[in-house]
Design a protein around this motif. Structure first.
Motif, PDB file in Angstrom:
ATOM      1  N   LYS A 204     -16.180  -7.419   8.141  1.00  0.00           N
ATOM      2  CA  LYS A 204     -14.743  -7.140   8.023  1.00  0.00           C
ATOM      3  C   LYS A 204     -14.505  -6.534   6.646  1.00  0.00           C
ATOM      4  CE  LYS A 204     -10.207  -9.353   8.539  1.00  0.00           C
ATOM      5  NZ  LYS A 204      -9.495 -10.656   8.669  1.00  0.00           N
ATOM      6  N   ALA A 205     -14.293  -5.212   6.612  1.00  0.00           N
ATOM      7  CA  ALA A 205     -14.231  -4.497   5.328  1.00  0.00           C
ATOM      8  C   ALA A 205     -12.997  -3.613   5.239  1.00  0.00           C
ATOM      9  CB  ALA A 205     -15.488  -3.652   5.141  1.00  0.00           C
ATOM     10  N   MET A 206     -12.530  -3.440   4.018  1.00  0.00           N
ATOM     11  CA  MET A 206     -11.411  -2.541   3.731  1.00  0.00           C
ATOM     12  C   MET A 206     -11.815  -1.570   2.636  1.00  0.00           C
ATOM     13  SD  MET A 206      -7.728  -4.453   3.696  1.00  0.00           S
ATOM     14  CE  MET A 206      -6.892  -2.888   3.451  1.00  0.00           C
ATOM     15  N   VAL A 207     -11.146  -0.431   2.625  1.00  0.00           N
ATOM     16  CA  VAL A 207     -11.335   0.582   1.586  1.00  0.00           C
ATOM     17  C   VAL A 207     -10.085   0.626   0.722  1.00  0.00           C
ATOM     18  CG1 VAL A 207     -11.470   3.079   1.222  1.00  0.00           C
ATOM     19  CG2 VAL A 207     -12.955   1.989   2.907  1.00  0.00           C
ATOM     20  N   CYS A 208     -10.251   0.739  -0.590  1.00  0.00           N
ATOM     21  CA  CYS A 208      -9.128   0.915  -1.525  1.00  0.00           C
ATOM     22  C   CYS A 208      -9.397   2.141  -2.387  1.00  0.00           C
ATOM     23  CB  CYS A 208      -8.967  -0.303  -2.440  1.00  0.00           C
ATOM     24  SG  CYS A 208      -8.241  -1.734  -1.646  1.00  0.00           S
ATOM     25  N   ILE A 209      -8.571   3.173  -2.246  1.00  0.00           N
ATOM     26  CA  ILE A 209      -8.750   4.373  -3.056  1.00  0.00           C
ATOM     27  C   ILE A 209      -7.427   4.801  -3.677  1.00  0.00           C
ATOM     28  CG2 ILE A 209     -10.775   5.193  -1.789  1.00  0.00           C
ATOM     29  CD1 ILE A 209      -8.978   7.138  -0.292  1.00  0.00           C
ATOM     30  N   ARG A 210      -7.509   5.811  -4.541  1.00  0.00           N
ATOM     31  CA  ARG A 210      -6.329   6.321  -5.232  1.00  0.00           C
ATOM     32  C   ARG A 210      -5.601   7.370  -4.394  1.00  0.00           C
ATOM     33  NH1 ARG A 210      -8.785   8.727 -10.437  1.00  0.00           N
ATOM     34  NH2 ARG A 210     -10.420   9.220  -8.939  1.00  0.00           N
TER      35      ARG A 210
ATOM     36  N   LEU B  52      -8.710  -7.928  -1.079  1.00  0.00           N
ATOM     37  CA  LEU B  52      -9.691  -9.006  -1.236  1.00  0.00           C
ATOM     38  C   LEU B  52      -9.268 -10.266  -0.480  1.00  0.00           C
ATOM     39  CD1 LEU B  52     -10.582  -8.577  -5.019  1.00  0.00           C
ATOM     40  CD2 LEU B  52     -12.208  -8.383  -3.115  1.00  0.00           C
ATOM     41  N   LYS B  53      -7.967 -10.464  -0.306  1.00  0.00           N
ATOM     42  CA  LYS B  53      -7.458 -11.625   0.434  1.00  0.00           C
ATOM     43  C   LYS B  53      -7.504 -11.413   1.948  1.00  0.00           C
ATOM     44  CE  LYS B  53      -6.270 -13.864  -3.345  1.00  0.00           C
ATOM     45  NZ  LYS B  53      -7.060 -15.040  -3.783  1.00  0.00           N
ATOM     46  N   LEU B  54      -7.649 -10.147   2.378  1.00  0.00           N
ATOM     47  CA  LEU B  54      -7.551  -9.825   3.802  1.00  0.00           C
ATOM     48  C   LEU B  54      -8.881  -9.489   4.456  1.00  0.00           C
ATOM     49  CD1 LEU B  54      -4.376  -7.517   3.726  1.00  0.00           C
ATOM     50  CD2 LEU B  54      -4.487  -9.952   4.266  1.00  0.00           C
ATOM     51  N   SER B  55      -9.931  -9.305   3.663  1.00  0.00           N
ATOM     52  CA  SER B  55     -11.213  -8.866   4.234  1.00  0.00           C
ATOM     53  C   SER B  55     -12.373  -9.525   3.497  1.00  0.00           C
ATOM     54  CB  SER B  55     -11.324  -7.338   4.164  1.00  0.00           C
ATOM     55  OG  SER B  55     -11.116  -6.891   2.842  1.00  0.00           O
ATOM     56  N   ASP B  56     -13.554  -9.422   4.101  1.00  0.00           N
ATOM     57  CA  ASP B  56     -14.744 -10.032   3.504  1.00  0.00           C
ATOM     58  C   ASP B  56     -15.402  -9.129   2.469  1.00  0.00           C
ATOM     59  OD1 ASP B  56     -14.430 -12.291   5.118  1.00  0.00           O
ATOM     60  OD2 ASP B  56     -15.541 -11.364   6.768  1.00  0.00           O
ATOM     61  N   TYR B  57     -15.165  -7.809   2.599  1.00  0.00           N
ATOM     62  CA  TYR B  57     -15.725  -6.842   1.653  1.00  0.00           C
ATOM     63  C   TYR B  57     -14.651  -5.794   1.360  1.00  0.00           C
ATOM     64  CZ  TYR B  57     -20.111  -8.836   3.327  1.00  0.00           C
ATOM     65  OH  TYR B  57     -21.115  -9.703   3.674  1.00  0.00           O
ATOM     66  N   VAL B  58     -14.475  -5.489   0.087  1.00  0.00           N
ATOM     67  CA  VAL B  58     -13.551  -4.427  -0.327  1.00  0.00           C
ATOM     68  C   VAL B  58     -14.359  -3.377  -1.073  1.00  0.00           C
ATOM     69  CG1 VAL B  58     -11.575  -3.826  -1.782  1.00  0.00           C
ATOM     70  CG2 VAL B  58     -11.554  -5.948  -0.450  1.00  0.00           C
ATOM     71  N   VAL B  59     -14.284  -2.147  -0.574  1.00  0.00           N
ATOM     72  CA  VAL B  59     -14.978  -1.034  -1.216  1.00  0.00           C
ATOM     73  C   VAL B  59     -13.932  -0.199  -1.945  1.00  0.00           C
ATOM     74  CG1 VAL B  59     -16.558   0.892  -0.901  1.00  0.00           C
ATOM     75  CG2 VAL B  59     -16.592  -1.009   0.719  1.00  0.00           C
ATOM     76  N   THR B  60     -14.074  -0.118  -3.256  1.00  0.00           N
ATOM     77  CA  THR B  60     -13.126   0.656  -4.051  1.00  0.00           C
ATOM     78  C   THR B  60     -13.896   1.612  -4.948  1.00  0.00           C
ATOM     79  OG1 THR B  60     -11.137   0.509  -5.450  1.00  0.00           O
ATOM     80  CG2 THR B  60     -12.971  -0.977  -5.989  1.00  0.00           C
ATOM     81  N   GLU B  61     -13.175   2.549  -5.552  1.00  0.00           N
ATOM     82  CA  GLU B  61     -13.845   3.547  -6.387  1.00  0.00           C
ATOM     83  C   GLU B  61     -13.184   3.636  -7.750  1.00  0.00           C
ATOM     84  OE1 GLU B  61     -13.475   7.514  -4.837  1.00  0.00           O
ATOM     85  OE2 GLU B  61     -11.319   7.565  -5.149  1.00  0.00           O
ATOM     86  N   ALA B  62     -13.905   4.201  -8.682  1.00  0.00           N
ATOM     87  CA  ALA B  62     -13.370   4.508 -10.004  1.00  0.00           C
ATOM     88  C   ALA B  62     -13.613   5.992 -10.261  1.00  0.00           C
ATOM     89  CB  ALA B  62     -14.061   3.657 -11.065  1.00  0.00           C
ATOM     90  N   GLY B  63     -12.682   6.642 -10.926  1.00  0.00           N
ATOM     91  CA  GLY B  63     -12.708   8.098 -11.021  1.00  0.00           C
ATOM     92  C   GLY B  63     -13.839   8.677 -11.847  1.00  0.00           C
ATOM     93  N   PHE B  64     -14.236   9.896 -11.489  1.00  0.00           N
ATOM     94  CA  PHE B  64     -15.255  10.675 -12.205  1.00  0.00           C
ATOM     95  C   PHE B  64     -16.554   9.885 -12.364  1.00  0.00           C
ATOM     96  CE2 PHE B  64     -11.464  13.087 -14.018  1.00  0.00           C
ATOM     97  CZ  PHE B  64     -11.634  14.158 -13.159  1.00  0.00           C
TER      98      PHE B  64
END
Length: 558
Positions: A90-96, A291-303
């Motif tokens: 159960k994973a979510m993506v967080c991007i800008r 992070l409260k809604l899924s088991d894994y959160v994939v996020t990114e940092a710029g450049f």
């Protein structure tokens, strides 16, 4: 073989109603504020209701220094999120969110690419849910109220020569970098030097991305320094009573935006500070909620990791109490060849020696990330021109650095192409191997923090800063700002401040041109080299080929 463009692929997406996407992660429809059928904001009351949930694992995606060959960081972020869901996690993506300036310039949008995209791509890369317009409006309101305060008697005793609050617009427009405002006579106010930054460089953007709720947002907005008096004491936004109205303008913008990937998996797209001139991460509220809604959160940092990941670790994680469980470092064979001295036009042919030579840049990033105590996996974002020998050269090099490299073909195959990467990343995130710690303590003097990053991350020999800059840092320490982290504003193209210096340079210096106190956001911006807080358009901007076709569909966005 010809491939469909990103926008063609996005247009063919079989999107699900946004309420169905919300259901996947337990957000009932009454807690969604829909913007059409395929995007919605999440209510603050729902966010408040899940705060006692256990946190999932946090996975940061970063990259080597960007080259014109492209690295595909956002594409990998989305592909990894889809891959995790495809293997039963159960994973979510967080991007800008995307800024209009780069969209119409040369960088393009921020929705991923190929078969690893977030949709609706056109909306995301244009006006979306209006967050950036709200930030521009709130910033502009403060600008107007500041000049209005001076016009009607200047009760706060602002020294008009020391107004530090610049204006913003969400467009690359170099002609606005330095202007004179209030010309035209007595009725227009007091003429003074002024200038514009791009909206994503606004302190308001940084504050929105670091605030935990509306109360926190209003307090931070009020703490922004807008000018100084003749005695050099700071004038805050709260001194001209602007923070309340600014918060009203930002009320909806504070709520994270829920959208979906091409494979109908949930994604938060929220906030978008530039990584070379701001802290380059999506909002804290979106990441913490995910992070409260899924088991894994994939996020990114710029450049590259020298900018985005460093700020993610030293600013975002420090402020929000976050700790990454695994870091994925994106690299491409093409970029290795460019770092090895090969011109973009010659990247098509096999050149294992150039790959090996260019791997020094990759190795520097691996070492830097490990210095934060986090396990690192290298994702080789696969291009169809890559040969087996070139890929193996990267794998062998990464192994020699005590890490591992996994080929990911998400751009071409979606989650089927990222399954191997997803399995390994999940194993590492679950292993508890991360011993995360920021690079420097809060109580280290500001100039020493700058040196710690310049020498530890950039491998510079020295930081060059004149007495005026050093005195300014000391003054801020005396005023109680010494415990703030530093936000380095430098070129994204090199570890050094010279954008043409590729690879892993040593023996260079970091010249500090200016320092700015972002008292509301809670960091000190350190402007290095020739970095601009208002970019310009290239000779041939992308805007020249963006149009509506005969069917009324957008073409040319990428």
């Amino acid at each position: 073989m010809s491939y469909k463009s990103d926008i063609e692929i996005a247009r063919e997406a079989k999107k699900r109603p946004i309420q169905e996407i919300g259901d996947k992660i337990g957000i009932a429809s009454e807690h969604l504020l829909p913007y059409g059928h395929d995007k919605a904001k999440v209510s603050q009351s729902f966010i408040n209701s899940v705060q006692k949930n256990k946190n999932g694992k946090l996975i940061l995606v970063t990259a080597i220094n960007p080259t014109p060959a492209g690295e595909g960081k956002t594409t990998t972020t989305v592909g990894l999120g889809d891959g995790l869901n495809a293997i039963g996690k159960k994973a979510m993506v967080c991007i800008r969110e995307a800024s209009l300036g780069p969209n119409f310039g040369m960088k393009g949008g921020a929705a991923g690419g190929g078969y690893a995209q977030v949709v609706p791509m056109e909306d995301m890369n244009l006006h979306f849910t209006g967050d950036f317009h709200a930030i521009t409006s709130a910033h502009s309101l403060l600008s107007a109220m500041l000049d209005n305060h001076i016009y009607w008697g200047n009760e706060a005793d602002i020294d008009t020569r020391r107004v530090t609050w610049r204006r913003v617009v969400d467009m690359n427009d170099r002609s606005l970098r330095q202007i004179t405002s209030s010309l035209g006579g007595v009725s227009n106010g007091f003429a003074r030097e002024d200038g514009f930054d791009i909206t994503v460089a606004s302190e308001v953007m940084a504050i929105l991305c670091l605030s935990k709720d509306l109360k926190d947002l209003e307090e931070r907005l009020g703490s922004m320094i807008v000018a100084y008096r003749r005695d050099r004491s700071p004038v805050y936004a709260r001194d001209i009573k602007a923070e309340g109205a600014m918060t009203v303008l930002l009320k909806d913008a504070m709520q994270p935006n829920l959208v979906q990937t091409l494979e109908n998996n949930p994604a938060f797209v929220h906030g978008g500070p530039f990584a070379n001139i701001a802290h380059g991460c999506n909002s804290v509220i979106a990441t913490q909620t995910a992070l409260k809604l899924s088991d894994y959160v994939v996020t990114e940092a710029g450049f590259g990791a020298d900018l985005g990941a460093e700020k993610f670790m030293n600013i975002k994680c420090r402020k929000a109490g976050l700790a990454p469980d695994c870091v994925v470092l994106v690299a491409t064979v093409r970029a290795m060849k460019m770092n090895g001295g090969i011109a973009k036009a010659d990247l098509g042919g096999e050149n294992v020696d150039a790959v090996k030579k260019g791997c020094a840049n990759l190795g520097r990033h691996i070492g830097n990330l490990k210095s934060f105590g986090v396990p690192v996996v290298v994702a080789i974002n696969h291009f169809v021109t890559d040969t087996e020998a070139e890929v193996q050269a990267v794998k062998d090099y990464v192994k020699s650095q005590g890490s591992e490299a996994i080929v990911s073909q998400h751009w071409e195959f979606g989650s089927k192409g990222s399954a191997e990467l997803a399995k390994r990343v999940a194993e590492i995130a679950d292993s508890g191997a991360s011993q995360f710690a920021p690079l420097y303590p809060d109580d280290m003097p500001l100039f020493e923090k700058i040196e710690r990053i310049a020498k530890g991350i950039y491998r510079a020999d020295e930081v060059i800063a004149d007495k005026k800059i050093r005195d300014q840092l000391k003054l801020w320490e005396e005023q109680g700002y010494g415990n703030l982290p530093v936000c380095m504003a430098k070129t994204q193209y090199s570890f050094s401040t010279d954008p043409s210096l590729r690879g892993a340079p040593t023996g260079h210096s970091v010249p500090v041109r200016e320092v700015r106190l972002s008292a509301g956001a809670g960091f000190v911006v350190v402007v290095c080299g020739e970095i601009m807080t208002m970019p310009g358009l290239p000779r041939v901007p992308a805007a020249e080929t963006i149009r509506l076709n005969d069917a009324g569909e957008i073409e040319g966005l990428f």
